[in-house]
Design a protein around this motif. Structure first.
Motif: not given
Length: 495
Positions: A332-336, A348-351, A339-341
């Motif tokens: 659920g946090a694939e975009k984040a 992100p720590k959680y989705g 973006r972080a990579l």
């Protein structure tokens, strides 16, 4: 010299074709592509060697299922053994196949060299186009009928799962639930704006959307309210103080007058919103029942809605079970994540797990830790739900307790139990539960048998009392006879 044969699996049967002038054509794939455009030219390239039709629709389905899984059936093995000649020292034989997995299985079973690259895919494409014309007595109509029948049975067999454990219903229901949340919220805001022209003070007294819609439907024209309306308002708001405040506000409201037609439209729209909100409650209960059947441990661990969103995002319960815990953590946090990579910042720590109550209860320092730990337990619960034949929430309760103990460990420092001990306890409880269910089923079936035996005994005693009344003796002998038979049987079994 090398000789090429091509295996083609049709809905009507197996066909083996010999490729003529293989050495010249094998070097020139474009010439094969040109020959496919015309049937007369393609017939000069390919010649039918043998055709083995399927006898029934059941055998056709079995063979096609085996081919799709890369398994060589006895029928295919016998057909290839008869049709494809064995290679010699000077002359090698190669069998062209569409699937590399099937080619490896044929090589292992019959020691025939198989190939699925080069000119083989183009030749198979040509055979597929002109197959009814290459086999005698075969037409396009019969080929279409065979393909349609096999296609229906093949897809039916692939989709045939346990009806009670179909996770597609969870995916659809959680998607509908999220959509209903958005729609009910939007429609409720529309009612608030619409009805506030007539009764603006009601928004401050009744902030809840569902209660506001019910109040708007009940009140209608505020000027027609009286002391008799208090009972209905108390039933809706469940508060006598709010009901009295609504009545007092209606007498001194700053709202404008409204026509009957406008009030009628507001009432109809409020009825629709109320029915949608009621249906949403029913959908939540339905989702709870489906999750308790399909993924009881995951639902016990993180809740029905969070578990359903994880299943929906992964695509199915099986796909979620295949994901490692690190992937479950950020679902659920694939975009984040990307973006972080890309920016080389913190990942992100959680989705979707952010909506769990455990992460909300954890401190700011421990949110990442507890999300990683919770994802680990979610992956365990999902695999148990996916691959366990009987559904039980015992493991989910134990895993939930582990997460609770980990939260206490972060706060107080109390060392929790090891995972091995907890899983042993869960297994023991699960086995006890299974044995209790077996005992209940046995006792449930045995109770009816006991009742029947009691009836027989009562009938037997009634019969004996009648014989005694008539003066007939010999009841002791009749009782002793079955006992001696039992003794004889026990002796035979002992011997």
């Amino acid at each position: 010299m090398s000789q090429l044969f091509v295996l083609y699996e049709h809905a009507a049967g197996y066909g083996v074709f010999e490729v003529l002038e293989f050495e010249e054509i094998g070097l020139m794939v474009p010439s094969i592509e040109e020959s496919i455009k015309e049937l007369s030219r393609f017939k000069s390239v390919v010649k039918l060697t043998g055709f083995s039709p399927f006898k029934t629709a059941v055998t056709a389905l079995e063979n096609i299922n085996a081919v799709s899984e890369g398994i060589v059936t006895e029928e295919l093995q016998q057909f290839l053994d008869i049709t494809v000649p064995k290679g010699k020292k000077k002359k090698t034989v190669t069998l062209g196949v569409a699937d590399a997995k099937l080619g490896a299985a044929i090589t292992e079973a019959l020691a025939i060299q198989c190939n699925h690259t080069g000119s083989v895919p183009e030749i198979i494409r040509g055979i597929r186009n002109y197959f009814p014309n290459l086999v005698k007595g075969f037409t396009n109509q019969s080929a279409g009928v065979a393909q349609l029948g096999l296609g229906h049975s093949y897809s039916r067999a692939k989709v045939k799962f346990n009806v009670n454990r179909v996770d597609n219903m969870i995916i659809q229901s959680i998607a509908l639930l999220d959509q209903l949340d958005k729609d009910v919220n939007t429609f409720s805001m529309r009612i608030r704006e619409w009805y506030s022209y007539h009764f603006p003070e009601l928004i401050k007294i009744v902030p809840d959307n569902y209660t506001f819609a019910r109040c708007a439907k009940f009140i209608k024209n505020r000027k027609e309210m009286s002391e008799d309306s208090l009972a209905g308002l108390e039933e809706i708001t469940m508060d006598s103080g709010k009901a009295q405040a609504i009545l007092d506000a209606s007498r001194s409201s700053m709202g404008m007058d409204i026509s009957v037609v406008d009030l009628l439209n507001i009432e109809m729209f409020a009825t629709r919103v109320i029915s949608l909100a009621d249906y949403r409650k029913e959908l939540v209960e339905y989702l709870h029942s489906k999750m308790s059947c399909i993924a009881p441990n995951l639902a016990t661990l993180v809740g029905d809605q969070v578990g359903a969103r994880l299943i929906s995002h992964a695509g199915s319960l099986t796909n979620l079970a295949k994901h490692p815990a690190s992937t479950v953590q950020i679902l659920g946090a694939e975009k984040a994540l990307f973006r972080a990579l890309k920016t080389r910042s913190n990942t992100p720590k959680y989705g979707l797990l952010f909506h769990s109550t455990f992460i909300a209860r954890a401190g700011a320092r421990n949110k990442g830790r507890i999300s990683r730990y919770l994802a680990n337990k979610c992956s365990i619960a999902t695999r148990i739900d996916c691959f366990n034949e009987t559904s039980s929430s015992v493991f989910g309760e134990k895993l939930r307790q582990q997460v609770e103990d980990r939260l206490k460990f972060y706060e107080t420092g109390d060392v929790p139990k090891k995972n091995l001990e907890v899983m042993k306890e869960a297994l023991e409880e699960f086995e006890q539960q299974q044995s209790q269910q077996m005992d209940q089923s046995v006792n449930g079936g045995g109770s009816s048998e006991k009742k029947k035996k009691k009836k027989r005994k009562s009938e037997g005693t009634n019969g004996n009392s009648l014989t005694e009344a008539n003066g007939g003796g010999g009841d002791d002998d009749s009782k002793d006879e079955p006992v001696t038979k039992k003794k004889k049987k026990s002796k035979k079994s002992a011997n």
